[in-house]
Design an enzyme around this catalytic site. Structure first.
Site, PDB file in Angstrom:
ATOM      1  N   ARG A  50      90.566 -32.497  22.730  1.00 54.56           N
ATOM      2  CA  ARG A  50      91.063 -33.852  22.878  1.00 54.56           C
ATOM      3  C   ARG A  50      90.316 -34.512  24.085  1.00 54.56           C
ATOM      4  O   ARG A  50      89.799 -35.483  24.091  1.00 54.56           O
ATOM      5  CB  ARG A  50      92.403 -34.335  22.684  1.00 54.56           C
ATOM      6  CG  ARG A  50      92.624 -35.817  22.578  1.00 54.56           C
ATOM      7  CD  ARG A  50      94.021 -36.026  22.176  1.00 54.56           C
ATOM      8  NE  ARG A  50      95.068 -35.681  23.446  1.00 54.56           N
ATOM      9  CZ  ARG A  50      96.479 -35.589  23.164  1.00 54.56           C
ATOM     10  NH1 ARG A  50      96.825 -35.996  22.002  1.00 54.56           N
ATOM     11  NH2 ARG A  50      97.146 -35.417  24.098  1.00 54.56           N
ATOM     12  N   LYS A 149      92.330 -40.991  25.407  1.00 54.56           N
ATOM     13  CA  LYS A 149      93.723 -40.902  26.458  1.00 54.56           C
ATOM     14  C   LYS A 149      93.024 -41.203  27.682  1.00 54.56           C
ATOM     15  O   LYS A 149      92.885 -40.282  28.401  1.00 54.56           O
ATOM     16  CB  LYS A 149      93.832 -39.312  26.167  1.00 54.56           C
ATOM     17  CG  LYS A 149      95.649 -39.477  26.595  1.00 54.56           C
ATOM     18  CD  LYS A 149      96.047 -38.167  26.079  1.00 54.56           C
ATOM     19  CE  LYS A 149      97.361 -37.713  26.697  1.00 54.56           C
ATOM     20  NZ  LYS A 149      98.549 -38.734  26.584  1.00 54.56           N
ATOM     21  N   GLU A 182     102.037 -46.970  16.818  1.00 54.40           N
ATOM     22  CA  GLU A 182     102.813 -45.754  17.319  1.00 54.40           C
ATOM     23  C   GLU A 182     103.948 -46.235  18.410  1.00 54.40           C
ATOM     24  O   GLU A 182     104.038 -47.421  18.645  1.00 54.40           O
ATOM     25  CB  GLU A 182     101.816 -44.834  18.224  1.00 54.40           C
ATOM     26  CG  GLU A 182     101.152 -45.351  19.272  1.00 54.40           C
ATOM     27  CD  GLU A 182     100.070 -44.479  20.005  1.00 54.40           C
ATOM     28  OE1 GLU A 182     100.169 -43.181  19.872  1.00 54.40           O
ATOM     29  OE2 GLU A 182      99.253 -44.830  20.689  1.00 54.40           O
TER      30      GLU A 182
HETATM   31  N1  PMP Z   1     100.807 -41.620  21.996  1.00 56.53           N
HETATM   32  C1  PMP Z   1     100.490 -41.902  22.966  1.00 56.53           C
HETATM   33  C2  PMP Z   1     100.255 -43.325  23.532  1.00 56.53           C
HETATM   34  C3  PMP Z   1     100.522 -40.959  24.020  1.00 56.53           C
HETATM   35  O1  PMP Z   1     100.424 -41.146  25.513  1.00 56.53           O
HETATM   36  C4  PMP Z   1     101.042 -39.859  23.858  1.00 56.53           C
HETATM   37  C5  PMP Z   1     101.325 -38.764  24.725  1.00 56.53           C
HETATM   38  N2  PMP Z   1     102.415 -38.626  25.649  1.00 56.53           N
HETATM   39  C6  PMP Z   1     101.389 -39.321  22.399  1.00 56.53           C
HETATM   40  C7  PMP Z   1     101.398 -40.420  21.462  1.00 56.53           C
HETATM   41  C8  PMP Z   1     101.847 -37.990  21.721  1.00 56.53           C
HETATM   42  O2  PMP Z   1     100.874 -37.341  21.842  1.00 56.53           O
HETATM   43  P1  PMP Z   1     100.879 -35.472  22.006  1.00 56.53           P
HETATM   44  O3  PMP Z   1     101.737 -35.051  21.065  1.00 56.53           O
HETATM   45  O4  PMP Z   1      99.442 -35.048  22.099  1.00 56.53           O
HETATM   46  O5  PMP Z   1     101.547 -35.549  23.514  1.00 56.53           O
END
Ligand code: PMP
Length: 290
Positions: A50, A149, A182
């Site tokens: 990622r 990210k 989200e």
């Molecule tokens: N959405 C956002 C905006 C995030 O920053 C994160 C990570 N903290 C997630 C979802 C969850 O992603 P992951 O399961 O890869 O940590």
């Protein structure tokens, strides 16, 4: 604590970046948050993949290969004797001029911090979270794609401030069309009549690693999983709801915008998925102390 910066380890006091680094000046950079459980880095390859996808979207040249990045991550844990914790991996655009032109930044910087993790208090998991929808909408794909990210997290931070102002720990962000995207730092799921639903990534969500693990676990358990556009109405009328993230793992949600979800306590299917997730973190991941 020993912090990795561009191939060398520094003490906490000496681990510094330049004020001309565009990561600081413009939020021009990317990051990952990764867990280490029992001396094993959980889903390391997926996180590094990622990271490279984010870099590609920003035309950012990571100075290490996938393999080297994985090794540097593991080695930073080893240097810190860390068996349980949280790893923050950053790649910044590097040192440039005060102008925003990234072409002036010749050397992107890689930083790896491996530290203990501050877990959510146990009552969040036992009783469930009460969350709200906030006014700040998720970034448009056409502006700053939520799949990247990036170090520019102001969209999420504004939403988090709105959540905090209302006494909530987490908040639901809608996209510009009003569909659920989200949460500020987590993906969101609902369960309705035995089926698992989560918004499609195109609704404006990060490609959550935990999200993917949970989808796979649910399918293995024989649950039907789909990713339709969801509205607040769908959330309000869900039987169960939970959020997922690397730090949070799975946290049940029992109230949204004042509406009680299901029976107002963590649901049976959520609990089953939590158990399956915990089983996975006990054994899965990259071995680093073997
Ligand atoms: N959405 C956002 C905006 C995030 O920053 C994160 C990570 N903290 C997630 C979802 C969850 O992603 P992951 O399961 O890869 O940590």
């Amino acid at each position: 604590m020993k912090i990795y910066i561009d191939g060398k380890y520094y003490s906490e006091q000496d681990a510094k970046v330049s004020v001309f680094d565009h990561g600081l000046l413009y939020g021009d950079g990317i990051f990952e948050g990764i867990r280490i459980y029992h001396g094993r880095v959980f889903r390391l390859k997926e996180h590094i993949d990622r990271l490279f996808y984010s870099a590609k979207a920003l035309l950012l040249d990571i100075p290490l290969s996938h393999e080297e990045m994985m090794r540097a991550t593991v080695e930073t844990c080893r240097q810190n004797n860390l068996r349980e914790g949280y790893i923050r991996l950053l790649v910044t655009r590097g040192i440039g001029t005060l102008g925003l032109n990234p072409n002036r930044c010749k050397n992107p910087s890689v930083i790896i911090i491996a530290d203990k993790i501050q877990l959510y208090p146990p009552e969040y998991y036992e009783r469930g979270l009460q969350i709200i929808t906030v006014p700040t909408t998720r970034n448009l794909h056409s502006a700053l794609n939520p799949a990247i990210k990036s170090l520019n997290y102001l969209n999420n931070i504004l939403a988090k401030i709105e959540a905090n102002n209302s006494g909530c720990e987490e908040a639901i962000m809608l996209n510009a069309e009003g569909f659920v995207a989200e949460c500020t730092g987590d993906n969101i799921f609902i369960i309705k009549e035995g089926q698992l639903f989560t918004p499609p990534l195109s609704a404006g969500a990060l490609y959550g690693i935990t999200r993917k693990v949970v989808i796979d676990l649910a399918r293995e358990a024989g649950m039907q999983v789909s990713e339709p556009n969801l509205t607040r109405y769908d959330l309000f009328n869900a039987d169960e709801c939970f959020v997922t993230g690397t730090g949070a793992e799975l946290v049940p949600v029992v109230k949204i915008d004042g509406r009680v979800i299901g029976e107002g306590k963590p649901g049976a299917m959520t609990k089953q998925l939590v158990e399956r997730y915990h089983a996975l973190t006990k054994v899965s991941g990259e071995p680093i102390y073997d």
